[in-house]
Scaffold this active site. Sequence first.
Site, short mmCIF file in Angstrom:
data_model
loop_
_atom_site.label_atom_id
_atom_site.label_comp_id
_atom_site.label_asym_id
_atom_site.label_seq_id
_atom_site.Cartn_x
_atom_site.Cartn_y
_atom_site.Cartn_z
N GLU A 35 78.00 98.91 29.53
CA GLU A 35 78.62 98.14 28.44
C GLU A 35 80.00 98.72 28.13
N GLY A 40 74.70 95.13 22.16
CA GLY A 40 74.50 94.00 21.24
C GLY A 40 75.45 92.86 21.54
N ALA A 119 82.88 97.94 33.80
CA ALA A 119 82.36 97.91 35.17
C ALA A 119 83.21 96.99 36.05
N ILE A 187 81.27 77.04 15.00
CA ILE A 187 81.82 78.32 14.54
C ILE A 187 82.88 78.08 13.47
N GLY A 271 86.25 76.56 21.01
CA GLY A 271 85.29 76.76 22.08
C GLY A 271 85.30 78.17 22.61
N ARG A 272 84.31 78.47 23.46
CA ARG A 272 84.23 79.79 24.08
C ARG A 272 84.19 79.62 25.60
N HIS A 443 51.87 73.11 0.94
CA HIS A 443 52.57 72.39 -0.12
C HIS A 443 52.94 73.37 -1.24
P1 FAD Z 1 83.02 73.99 19.98
O1 FAD Z 1 81.70 73.76 19.37
O2 FAD Z 1 83.24 73.69 21.41
O3 FAD Z 1 84.05 73.25 19.06
C1 FAD Z 1 85.42 73.30 19.24
C2 FAD Z 1 86.03 72.11 18.55
O4 FAD Z 1 87.43 72.22 18.61
C3 FAD Z 1 85.63 70.82 19.24
O5 FAD Z 1 85.10 69.96 18.27
C4 FAD Z 1 86.97 70.31 19.81
O6 FAD Z 1 87.05 68.92 19.78
C5 FAD Z 1 87.97 70.96 18.90
N1 FAD Z 1 89.29 71.17 19.50
C6 FAD Z 1 89.59 71.59 20.73
N2 FAD Z 1 90.93 71.68 20.90
C7 FAD Z 1 91.52 71.33 19.74
C8 FAD Z 1 92.89 71.24 19.25
N3 FAD Z 1 93.95 71.54 20.01
N4 FAD Z 1 93.10 70.84 17.98
C9 FAD Z 1 92.06 70.51 17.20
N5 FAD Z 1 90.76 70.57 17.60
C10 FAD Z 1 90.48 71.00 18.84
N6 FAD Z 1 76.74 73.15 23.67
C11 FAD Z 1 76.50 71.97 24.23
O7 FAD Z 1 76.96 71.71 25.34
N7 FAD Z 1 75.77 71.02 23.58
C12 FAD Z 1 75.23 71.24 22.36
O8 FAD Z 1 74.59 70.37 21.79
C13 FAD Z 1 75.44 72.50 21.77
N8 FAD Z 1 74.93 72.77 20.56
C14 FAD Z 1 75.13 73.98 20.01
C15 FAD Z 1 74.56 74.25 18.78
C16 FAD Z 1 74.70 75.48 18.19
C17 FAD Z 1 74.07 75.75 16.86
C18 FAD Z 1 75.39 76.50 18.84
C19 FAD Z 1 75.44 77.86 18.24
C20 FAD Z 1 76.00 76.22 20.07
C21 FAD Z 1 75.87 74.98 20.67
N9 FAD Z 1 76.42 74.68 21.90
C22 FAD Z 1 76.21 73.47 22.46
C23 FAD Z 1 77.25 75.68 22.57
C24 FAD Z 1 78.71 75.61 22.02
O9 FAD Z 1 79.33 74.41 22.34
C25 FAD Z 1 79.55 76.72 22.62
O10 FAD Z 1 79.02 77.94 22.25
C26 FAD Z 1 80.99 76.55 22.18
O11 FAD Z 1 81.78 76.59 23.32
C27 FAD Z 1 81.50 77.56 21.14
O12 FAD Z 1 81.58 76.95 19.85
P2 FAD Z 1 82.93 76.63 19.02
O13 FAD Z 1 82.57 76.25 17.64
O14 FAD Z 1 83.93 77.75 19.19
O15 FAD Z 1 83.51 75.47 19.83
P1 FAD Z 2 77.72 88.52 25.12
O1 FAD Z 2 76.97 88.64 23.86
O2 FAD Z 2 79.09 87.95 25.09
O3 FAD Z 2 77.76 89.99 25.74
C1 FAD Z 2 78.44 90.31 26.91
C2 FAD Z 2 78.70 91.80 26.91
O4 FAD Z 2 79.19 92.18 28.18
C3 FAD Z 2 79.76 92.24 25.90
O5 FAD Z 2 79.24 93.25 25.07
C4 FAD Z 2 80.91 92.75 26.77
O6 FAD Z 2 81.59 93.85 26.18
C5 FAD Z 2 80.17 93.17 28.03
N1 FAD Z 2 80.99 93.15 29.23
C6 FAD Z 2 81.70 92.11 29.73
N2 FAD Z 2 82.31 92.46 30.87
C7 FAD Z 2 81.97 93.75 31.10
C8 FAD Z 2 82.29 94.67 32.13
N3 FAD Z 2 83.07 94.32 33.17
N4 FAD Z 2 81.79 95.92 32.04
C9 FAD Z 2 81.00 96.28 31.01
N5 FAD Z 2 80.66 95.45 30.02
C10 FAD Z 2 81.14 94.20 30.06
N6 FAD Z 2 74.45 82.12 19.10
C11 FAD Z 2 73.27 81.81 18.54
O7 FAD Z 2 72.27 81.66 19.26
N7 FAD Z 2 73.14 81.69 17.19
C12 FAD Z 2 74.19 81.86 16.36
O8 FAD Z 2 74.04 81.75 15.14
C13 FAD Z 2 75.45 82.18 16.92
N8 FAD Z 2 76.52 82.39 16.14
C14 FAD Z 2 77.70 82.77 16.70
C15 FAD Z 2 78.78 83.00 15.86
C16 FAD Z 2 80.00 83.39 16.38
C17 FAD Z 2 81.16 83.65 15.45
C18 FAD Z 2 80.13 83.57 17.79
C19 FAD Z 2 81.44 84.03 18.39
C20 FAD Z 2 79.07 83.34 18.63
C21 FAD Z 2 77.84 82.93 18.09
N9 FAD Z 2 76.73 82.68 18.90
C22 FAD Z 2 75.54 82.32 18.32
C23 FAD Z 2 76.78 82.76 20.37
C24 FAD Z 2 76.19 84.10 20.89
O9 FAD Z 2 76.93 85.17 20.34
C25 FAD Z 2 76.24 84.14 22.41
O10 FAD Z 2 75.58 83.01 22.93
C26 FAD Z 2 75.56 85.41 22.96
O11 FAD Z 2 76.14 86.58 22.44
C27 FAD Z 2 75.61 85.42 24.48
O12 FAD Z 2 75.00 86.56 24.98
P2 FAD Z 2 75.41 87.18 26.39
O13 FAD Z 2 74.49 88.33 26.59
O14 FAD Z 2 75.47 86.13 27.41
O15 FAD Z 2 76.92 87.69 26.22
#
Ligand code: FAD
Ligand code: FAD
Length: 464
Positions: A35, A40, A119, A187, A271-272, A443
Site C-alpha cells: 500500500e 483502507g 509498487a 458524491i 466521476g472517478r 411495527h
Molecule cells: P458521477 O456519479 O459519475 O456524477 C458526475 C456528474 O457530473 C454526472 O452527473 C455528470 O453528468 C456531471 N458532469 C460531468 N462533467 C460535467 C461538467 N463539465 N459540468 C457539469 N457537470 C458535469 N455506476 C453506474 O454505472 N450505475 C449506477 O447506477 C451507479 N450507482 C451508484 C450508486 C451509488 C450509491 C454509488 C456510491 C455509486 C454508483 N455508481 C453507479 C458508481 C458511480 O457512478 C461512480 O463511482 C462514479 O464514477 C463516481 O461518482 P461521482 O459522484 O464522482 O460521479
Molecule cells: P481504493 O479504495 O481506491 O484503494 C486502492 C488503494 O490502492 C489505495 O489505497 C491506493 O493508495 C493503493 N494503490 C494504488 N496504486 C498503488 C501502487 N502502485 N502501489 C501501492 N499501492 C497502490 N462506496 C460505497 O460503496 N459507499 C459509499 O458510501 C461510498 N462513498 C464514497 C464517497 C466518496 C467521497 C468517494 C470518493 C468514494 C465513495 N465510495 C463509496 C466509493 C469507494 O470508496 C470505492 O468504491 C472503494 O474504495 C473501491 O475500493 P478499491 O479497493 O477498489 O480501491
Amino acid sequence: MKDISCQVLVVGAGPGGYVAAIRAGQLGLDTVIVEAKRPGGTCLNVGCIPSKALIHTADEFFRLAEIAAGRRSPGIRAAPPEFDGAAAREWRGGIVNRLTHGVGDLLKRAGVKLVEGHARFRDGKTVLVETATGPQTVRAQHVVIATGSEPVALPGLPFGGRVLSSTEALALADVPARLVVVGAGYIGLELGTAFAKLGAAVQVIEAADRILPQYDAELTRPVAARLRELGVTVHPGTLARGLVGDDVLLATGPDGAELRLPADAVLVTVGRQPVTEGWGREELALTMNGRHIAVDAQCRTAMRGIWAIGDVTGEPMLAHRAMAQGAMVAEIIAGQRRTWDKVAIPAVCFTDPEIVTVGLSVEAAREAGIAARTAHFPFRASARAMTAEHEAGFVRLVARADNHLILGMQTVGAGVSELAAAFALALEMGARLEDVAATIHAHPTLGEAIPEAALRALGQALHV
Ligand code: FAD
Ligand code: FAD
C-alpha cells in the site's frame, strides 16, 4: 533489501485489496499486501467513511438549527447551535484512524505481511516497491491488482487552490461561504447537501438535464425537492468551463448563455477513474475494457496468475463490490470453486433523503424484454415515518408479471439506507412477492413498507 517471495501479492489495500489479503491469509496462503498510502484505501481514508461522518455532523447541526428556529420537533425549544469545524474534522479523523488501524490489525491477525510503499510491476510475477527504507522486490505466484480509482479532473478546472476534489473537501475545517459543486452525481450531492446544512450558500452545476442522472426521475424527485427547501440552487444542462479571476466560476447554460457564479470553493465531482497508470501496466499484457482492466466472472485478467478487483475493474465502483470480489479471488486462488454469481449489488446514495436501489427498475426490466409489474408504498402512509417527521418518499418493488419473482427494489426516504439489507437479501434469496408479503415485519418501522408494497403489487393493499 532481501527479496520477498510469496504465494499471493495484493497491490493496493483498499476494500478490495485488504479483504482479498485477509481471506487469503485466513486460508493459509502466504500473502503480502503493498500500500502506497494508508490501509483502507479511498473508502476508509477519503471516501465512504469521512463523507458519512461529515453528513452526520451536518444533519445533527441542521436538526438543532431547525429546532431553534421552531421548524422541527414539536415540544422542544433550543438555542441556535454553533459549529466547531476543527473539532468536527478531528472527530472524523479519529473514526478514520480507528478503522485504518483496525484493518492493519486484521491483516496482522491473518498473517499477512504489509509492505508500505509504491509498487511497480517489473513483470507478471515481480513487483518493485519503493519503501521508506529503499527498494524492495516482491515475487509472487499470484498477483491481485486492486489499485482503485481517483477523482476525474475537468480540463478547465484542474484541482488546486479553490478547486477541490472530494478529498480536499472532506479535509476542510471551515465551511466555505459560497460553494459551487460541479457534477450532481452522488458524491457532489452528498457533500453539497452537508455543506448547505452547515451554512454554505451552495449552487450545483450539472451537465445532464437533472440531478443524479443514473437514477430514474421518480427516485430523485424527493431529493430535488429537499435541495430546493435547503436553498441549494441547481443549474441543470450546464457545463462548467473554468475560473475567471480567482473566485468566479464560468459556465455555459442550456441556452448557450454564460453564467458567472461567485465561489469561495469549487468542488468538482464529475466521476472517478480507475488507477491504471504509474504502476507498470505497460510491463504486462492485460486486456482493457475501456478505461478499466477487463476481467472474467472470476476476476481473472488476460494474464494467467494476475487478477484484478474493485474500482480498477469498472462499474459499479462501490466498496462492497470490491470486498466481495476480493474474498472470491482469495478463495479461488486457494482452490475453491467460486464464480461471480451475485444477483444484486445494492447502491445507496446518502443524500437527503437517501436513495437505495437494488436490481432492476421497471424500465430496465421492460428494456430487457421482461413483462414486469411494479407497486409503491408511500411513506406518508407509514406510522413510523410520521413519528420521525419524515414522510417524503416511498418503497417500490418490481417483479416478473408471470411468476412474481422480485427483480428490483428501490426506495427514497429519510434513513432508508438500512433497508438495503432487506432488499439485497430478498433478491439474493430469490424471493417472490408472496414471500415478502407473508413475512412479518416489526411495527412501527419503515421496513413495513416492503410487505405493504408487495401486497399492493398483488392487489391486496392493506394500509394504502
Ligand atoms: P458521477 O456519479 O459519475 O456524477 C458526475 C456528474 O457530473 C454526472 O452527473 C455528470 O453528468 C456531471 N458532469 C460531468 N462533467 C460535467 C461538467 N463539465 N459540468 C457539469 N457537470 C458535469 N455506476 C453506474 O454505472 N450505475 C449506477 O447506477 C451507479 N450507482 C451508484 C450508486 C451509488 C450509491 C454509488 C456510491 C455509486 C454508483 N455508481 C453507479 C458508481 C458511480 O457512478 C461512480 O463511482 C462514479 O464514477 C463516481 O461518482 P461521482 O459522484 O464522482 O460521479
Ligand atoms: P481504493 O479504495 O481506491 O484503494 C486502492 C488503494 O490502492 C489505495 O489505497 C491506493 O493508495 C493503493 N494503490 C494504488 N496504486 C498503488 C501502487 N502502485 N502501489 C501501492 N499501492 C497502490 N462506496 C460505497 O460503496 N459507499 C459509499 O458510501 C461510498 N462513498 C464514497 C464517497 C466518496 C467521497 C468517494 C470518493 C468514494 C465513495 N465510495 C463509496 C466509493 C469507494 O470508496 C470505492 O468504491 C472503494 O474504495 C473501491 O475500493 P478499491 O479497493 O477498489 O480501491
